[in-house]
Design a protein around this motif. Structure first.
Motif, mmCIF file in Angstrom:
data_model
loop_
_atom_site.group_PDB
_atom_site.id
_atom_site.type_symbol
_atom_site.label_atom_id
_atom_site.label_comp_id
_atom_site.label_asym_id
_atom_site.label_seq_id
_atom_site.Cartn_x
_atom_site.Cartn_y
_atom_site.Cartn_z
ATOM 1 N N LEU A 40 8.219 29.780 10.826
ATOM 2 C CA LEU A 40 9.486 29.228 10.094
ATOM 3 C C LEU A 40 10.500 29.976 9.868
ATOM 4 O O LEU A 40 11.636 29.958 10.398
ATOM 5 C CB LEU A 40 9.153 28.279 9.090
ATOM 6 C CG LEU A 40 10.029 26.949 8.698
ATOM 7 C CD1 LEU A 40 10.427 26.410 9.732
ATOM 8 C CD2 LEU A 40 9.752 26.400 7.525
ATOM 9 N N LEU A 41 10.159 31.209 9.056
ATOM 10 C CA LEU A 41 11.025 32.283 8.681
ATOM 11 C C LEU A 41 11.671 32.873 10.041
ATOM 12 O O LEU A 41 12.960 32.918 10.075
ATOM 13 C CB LEU A 41 10.471 33.276 7.993
ATOM 14 C CG LEU A 41 9.994 32.932 6.526
ATOM 15 C CD1 LEU A 41 9.408 33.941 5.975
ATOM 16 C CD2 LEU A 41 11.141 32.650 5.927
ATOM 17 N N GLY A 42 11.036 33.008 10.987
ATOM 18 C CA GLY A 42 11.407 33.489 12.193
ATOM 19 C C GLY A 42 12.413 32.479 12.911
ATOM 20 O O GLY A 42 13.362 32.889 13.375
ATOM 21 N N LEU A 43 12.086 31.375 12.961
ATOM 22 C CA LEU A 43 12.687 30.270 13.629
ATOM 23 C C LEU A 43 14.036 30.159 12.719
ATOM 24 O O LEU A 43 15.099 30.031 13.492
ATOM 25 C CB LEU A 43 12.042 29.014 13.698
ATOM 26 C CG LEU A 43 12.905 27.580 14.190
ATOM 27 C CD1 LEU A 43 12.773 28.055 15.597
ATOM 28 C CD2 LEU A 43 12.181 26.668 13.753
ATOM 29 N N LEU A 44 13.955 30.047 11.617
ATOM 30 C CA LEU A 44 15.040 29.721 10.762
ATOM 31 C C LEU A 44 16.408 30.922 10.760
ATOM 32 O O LEU A 44 17.503 30.467 11.002
ATOM 33 C CB LEU A 44 14.881 29.568 9.413
ATOM 34 C CG LEU A 44 14.195 28.139 9.000
ATOM 35 C CD1 LEU A 44 13.859 27.928 7.644
ATOM 36 C CD2 LEU A 44 14.875 26.822 9.566
ATOM 37 N N LYS A 45 15.639 32.364 10.792
ATOM 38 C CA LYS A 45 16.642 33.289 11.147
ATOM 39 C C LYS A 45 17.562 33.231 12.472
ATOM 40 O O LYS A 45 18.619 33.275 12.432
ATOM 41 C CB LYS A 45 15.721 34.493 11.141
ATOM 42 C CG LYS A 45 16.570 36.009 11.101
ATOM 43 C CD LYS A 45 15.545 37.034 10.827
ATOM 44 C CE LYS A 45 16.190 38.308 11.408
ATOM 45 N NZ LYS A 45 15.336 39.469 11.230
ATOM 46 N N ASP A 46 16.832 32.710 13.380
ATOM 47 C CA ASP A 46 17.336 32.356 14.992
ATOM 48 C C ASP A 46 18.175 31.217 14.759
ATOM 49 O O ASP A 46 19.422 31.341 15.354
ATOM 50 C CB ASP A 46 16.119 32.139 15.840
ATOM 51 C CG ASP A 46 16.778 32.229 17.048
ATOM 52 O OD1 ASP A 46 17.550 32.997 17.488
ATOM 53 O OD2 ASP A 46 16.385 31.253 18.171
ATOM 54 N N VAL A 47 17.923 30.060 14.045
ATOM 55 C CA VAL A 47 18.589 28.930 14.064
ATOM 56 C C VAL A 47 20.044 29.428 13.384
ATOM 57 O O VAL A 47 21.150 29.090 13.757
ATOM 58 C CB VAL A 47 18.214 27.701 13.499
ATOM 59 C CG1 VAL A 47 19.117 26.709 13.108
ATOM 60 C CG2 VAL A 47 16.939 27.594 14.119
ATOM 61 N N GLN A 48 19.814 30.168 12.225
ATOM 62 C CA GLN A 48 21.074 30.357 11.361
ATOM 63 C C GLN A 48 22.056 31.360 12.045
ATOM 64 O O GLN A 48 23.245 31.192 12.098
ATOM 65 C CB GLN A 48 20.185 31.305 10.110
ATOM 66 C CG GLN A 48 21.540 31.408 9.077
ATOM 67 C CD GLN A 48 20.990 32.324 7.925
ATOM 68 O OE1 GLN A 48 20.351 33.191 8.161
ATOM 69 N NE2 GLN A 48 21.404 32.054 6.603
ATOM 70 N N ASN A 49 21.592 32.353 12.641
ATOM 71 C CA ASN A 49 22.447 33.326 13.671
ATOM 72 C C ASN A 49 22.948 32.321 14.611
ATOM 73 O O ASN A 49 24.236 32.386 14.690
ATOM 74 C CB ASN A 49 21.582 33.994 14.347
ATOM 75 C CG ASN A 49 21.125 35.569 13.475
ATOM 76 O OD1 ASN A 49 21.687 35.588 12.262
ATOM 77 N ND2 ASN A 49 20.024 36.104 13.746
ATOM 78 N N LYS A 50 22.492 31.284 15.220
ATOM 79 C CA LYS A 50 23.108 30.695 16.370
ATOM 80 C C LYS A 50 23.997 29.841 15.730
ATOM 81 O O LYS A 50 25.271 29.655 16.375
ATOM 82 C CB LYS A 50 22.037 29.815 17.188
ATOM 83 C CG LYS A 50 21.246 30.489 18.019
ATOM 84 C CD LYS A 50 20.470 29.677 19.007
ATOM 85 C CE LYS A 50 19.312 29.323 18.698
ATOM 86 N NZ LYS A 50 18.006 28.727 19.315
ATOM 87 N N ARG A 51 23.918 29.041 14.566
ATOM 88 C CA ARG A 51 24.838 28.441 13.861
ATOM 89 C C ARG A 51 26.005 29.069 13.418
ATOM 90 O O ARG A 51 27.196 28.527 13.526
ATOM 91 C CB ARG A 51 24.027 27.502 12.918
ATOM 92 C CG ARG A 51 23.525 26.147 13.407
ATOM 93 C CD ARG A 51 22.761 25.171 12.363
ATOM 94 N NE ARG A 51 23.323 25.061 11.280
ATOM 95 C CZ ARG A 51 22.797 24.107 10.260
ATOM 96 N NH1 ARG A 51 21.615 23.387 10.665
ATOM 97 N NH2 ARG A 51 23.567 23.631 9.362
ATOM 98 N N SER A 52 25.820 30.250 12.858
ATOM 99 C CA SER A 52 26.958 30.853 12.446
ATOM 100 C C SER A 52 27.844 31.385 13.484
ATOM 101 O O SER A 52 29.060 31.153 13.532
ATOM 102 C CB SER A 52 26.167 32.281 11.645
ATOM 103 O OG SER A 52 25.654 31.850 10.519
ATOM 104 N N ALA A 53 27.272 31.718 14.678
ATOM 105 C CA ALA A 53 27.938 32.030 15.776
ATOM 106 C C ALA A 53 29.035 31.030 16.098
ATOM 107 O O ALA A 53 29.947 31.195 16.389
ATOM 108 C CB ALA A 53 27.068 32.707 16.803
ATOM 109 N N SER A 54 28.119 29.961 16.129
ATOM 110 C CA SER A 54 28.746 28.647 16.657
ATOM 111 C C SER A 54 30.064 28.184 15.648
ATOM 112 O O SER A 54 31.048 27.987 15.919
ATOM 113 C CB SER A 54 27.874 27.658 16.790
ATOM 114 O OG SER A 54 28.607 26.185 16.415
#
Ligand code: CDP
Ligand code: MG
Length: 721
Positions: free
Chosen positions: A179-193
């Motif tokens: 989950l930590l790995g996934l959330l790091k990725d989701v957070q980056n994608k959402r921030s970029a967006s």
């Protein structure tokens, strides 16, 4: 500080008399106004209450925040409420809090609903596998980390959440790590967006909250073709371990804050010598505390449901033999698969003059805080997963705790005043313990994780940004297993439809495969029951004093073909019994009838009820997938062939002297005495579980024909042996 308890511990408690059996629930019903006042007071006195403003500010200022605080300081129950009150859900978004354990998600949600004065399932709810207590109005949602991973399959941006809190991160369960790995990725994608969005420079929301750039809200007026914009995802990682470094580094130097806890001194007592039978030592220590120490509840750490239930029975037995004046003790238990209405019993205060003994798994180490505890009994063991990638075998083993766990456990005794912790091993043994527990991802079968990651679109699982990399060999082995199960294609992609279907089912890949495959063998109904029954611990129970009766009762259900059909027989017999009684009108009435039936048949009623719940839930998934729920009737050969076709990686052949050789791993194993095949010992079998104690035992076994393996799993059995 350390002193021996052995001298007294060796003295058995005094015996004789009859039991008194006080009913906890009836004893704990203060009127609701008083209770609300008391709760408000408790909340105000929590260490975290004084830093509410600062914490909220920290969350506003930092996209990722690590919160470290001692168990009981109020992290889990209070922080989500602080954030809700500060407006983090103002646009309909949800604050999600993940827990490694089901029980914690349920009990905490109930507590927070009560604290907030709302009905559970409305503003505050929980969602765990096979049990969803949320609604459209839920804004604070407690859930298991595994469940959030599943949600990500349907909503890769986790777009309904404004804040996600990963709680108990120090536990480092395999789901937490993924989950930590996934959330790091989701957070980056959402921030970029969000940063893409021109009109989120500074935005005043209707509630007056000022959003800075990067905190943009959902764009509600999307034109066709325009890309979706997501608000930044706030991440909070909460941990009870003081070492926040590993999390902070993983999230690019994220800010960590400490919440001061309150801890009274705890006297640690060790035994003089190692205890050959830790359960016996536990029992003696409990009675020693009860008869010789002052008032205060006792928390006992055991390794699992079976152990807890047997200690509970032994306590009752011994209690009956004490003089009436000394029988003022009652037991409650807490472990992950406990039905949710039973879970809250541990929090009910003990009736006046009574001592409460709480029998818990390591769930009570940090996940749930139980008030009133003054004494801790720590035998020093924990049940853990262990995996040998070379052999591809996962097993459950009972191992010594780490130093960090031992400290957490003793800390539970000093929450409300000075306490005592009885470690049932010598002090020299403590020094030999590992400092901290090895993350689970390094010691478990990764098939499920790999399947999930691939379903989430992660193409290179070996290169995935894990907080700590699992052994490469373990990932490769999982890929191989998934390929053999047909979930992956030769070029290492999720197969269509099997791989995708398997990822959608909330089950171990082998069980998912069995369920999907069952339609070819016309036995979806039977496999559905099997999978549900295999998802719970210990269906049968045999109290020592009624061993013969229990064995006779079990014979009524047992099948010469093995444990799986035996389990089906139990499930169906319960169903038939309820049908005959023409019940089904009310759940309470069914439960009562079922409980009585279970008692007469030496079936563990909580396990059976849990299995019936799970059955209902999986049935829903199966129907959604469009599988026809057909039965093979009396033709159980079909069912056994289906098991062979799905569990072929767990096949074993008989060796001299009644031992077995597991074909995939080459390990020599034995049939567990609880299996119906313990005596008959067929030539060729499949099994579901490997448990290591002083022997390597296999459990849940069915007799198969050796030739079925080459016929039904040629991808594995034709190329070797
Ligand atoms: O997460 P953390 O360990 O920091 O604390 P918590 O779980 O938020 O618990 C804070 C306090 O709430 C505990 O000290 C318990 O007294 C109380 N609590 C309770 O009485 N019943 C629950 N089901 C959960 C918490
Ligand atoms: Mg907590």
């Amino acid at each position: 500080m350390a002193q021996g308890v052995e001298g007294d511990a060796a003295r058995p408690p005094r015996l004789n008399g009859l039991p008194s059996n006080p009913n906890l629930a009836n004893n704990a019903k203060p009127n609701s106004f008083n209770r609300r006042q008391k709760i408000a007071q408790q909340r105000k006195s929590l260490p975290i209450a004084s830093v509410e403003k600062r914490l909220v500010q920290e969350v506003r200022n930092n996209d990722t925040l690590i919160v470290v605080g001692e168990t009981g300081s109020g992290k889990t129950t209070q922080i989500p409420q602080f954030l809700f009150n500060a407006g983090f859900c103002s646009d309909g978004k949800v604050i999600g809090v993940t827990q490694p354990r089901r029980v914690a998600a349920v009990t905490v949600a109930k507590r927070v609903a009560e604290e907030s004065g709302v009905e559970l399932g409305q503003r505050v709810g929980y969602s765990i596998r096979f049990d969803d207590m949320t609604s459209g109005s839920t804004r604070i949602k407690y859930m298991t980390d595994g469940l959030l991973l599943r949600e990500a399959l349907l909503d890769p941006y986790l777009s309904r959440y404004s804040v996600l809190i990963v709680d108990e991160a120090h536990e480092r369960t395999v789901h937490t790590d993924v989950l930590l790995g996934l959330l790091k990725d989701v957070q980056n994608k959402r921030s970029a967006s969000a940063n893409d969005c021109p009109n989120t420079e500074k935005k005043q929301l209707s509630n007056g909250m000022l959003l800075e750039k990067g905190q943009g809200v959902w764009s509600s007026t999307l034109k066709q073709g325009q890309s979706r914009r997501f608000s930044t995802l706030k991440l909070i990682i909460m941990s009870a371990s003081l070492d926040a470094r590993v999390f902070s580094e993983y999230f690019g130097g994220a800010r960590a804050v400490h919440v001061q806890g309150r801890q009274f001194p705890v006297d640690i007592l060790y035994t003089l010598h190692p205890q050959p039978d830790y359960l016996d030592a536990t029992l003696i220590t409990i009675f020693q505390i009860h008869l010789e120490e002052g008032p205060g509840d006792v928390l006992v750490f055991l390794t699992g449901q079976e152990e807890i239930e047997s200690v509970e029975r032994l306590i009752q037995e011994r209690l009956r033999q004490l003089p009436e004046g000394n029988r003022n003790m009652l037991t409650v238990s807490i472990f992950s698969s406990l039905p949710s209405e039973k879970q809250m019993r541990v929090f009910a205060p003990s009736p006046p003059g009574f001592r409460k003994v709480i029998l818990a798994t390591n769930i009570a180490e940090t996940s749930v805080t139980i008030p009133g505890i003054k004494y801790v009994v720590d035998p020093g063991f924990v049940k853990a997963r262990s995996y040998d990638p070379a052999k591809g075998m996962e097993s459950l083993i009972v191992i010594p705790t780490s130093k960090a766990q031992a400290l957490q456990r003793s800390g539970r005794a000093g929450r409300e005043g000075p306490g005592k912790c009885f470690r049932l091993y010598p002090e020299t043994e403590f020094e030999k313990l590992e400092d901290s527990t090895k993350p689970e991802i390094k010691r478990c079968n990764l098939s499920n994780v790999v399947l999930q990651l691939m379903a989430l679109g992660v193409k290179d699982v070996i290169g995935f940004d894990f907080i700590e990399k699992p052994p490469r060999a373990a990932i490769v082995k999982s890929l191989e297993q998934l390929f053999l199960l047909g979930a992956l294609t030769e070029d290492c992609k999720l197969s269509d439809p099997l791989g995708h279907q398997m990822a959608r089912l909330p089950l171990d890949p082998m069980y998912s495969k069995a369920l999907i495959q069952a339609s070819q063998f016309n036995c979806v109904e039977e496999v559905l029951i099997t999978v549900a029954m295999l998802s719970v611990e210990s269906i049968f129970y045999a109290p020592r004093e009624k061993l013969e009766e229990a064995r006779t009762a079990m014979k009524c259900f047992s099948s010469a073909d093995g444990d799986h059909i035996t389990l089906i027989n139990v499930f169906r017999a319960a169903d038939e019994f309820l049908e005959k009684r023409k019940s089904g009108q009310s759940k309470e009435k069914d439960d009562k009838l079922l409980k009585k039936w279970c008692k007469e048949n030496f079936i563990n009623s909580r396990s059976l009820r849990h299995a019936r719940d799970i059955h209902r839930q999986i049935q829903g998934h199966v129907e959604q997938m469009g599988l026809r729920i057909a039965s093979c009737g009396d033709d159980m050969v079909q069912f056994r062939r289906c098991l062979a076709a799905s569990f072929f990686l767990n096949a074993a052949l008989k060796q001299p002297e009644g031992l077995y050789r597991a074909l995939a791993s080459g390990q020599v194993v034995q049939i567990h005495p609880s299996s119906v095949l313990f005596r008959t010992k067929p030539e060729c079998i499949i099994f579901n579980e490997l448990v290591q104690t002083n022997h390597k035992y296999i459990r849940n076994i069915t007799r198969i024909d050796y030739l079925w393996l080459t016929e039904l799993a040629p991808q594995y059995y034709s190329m070797q042996r």
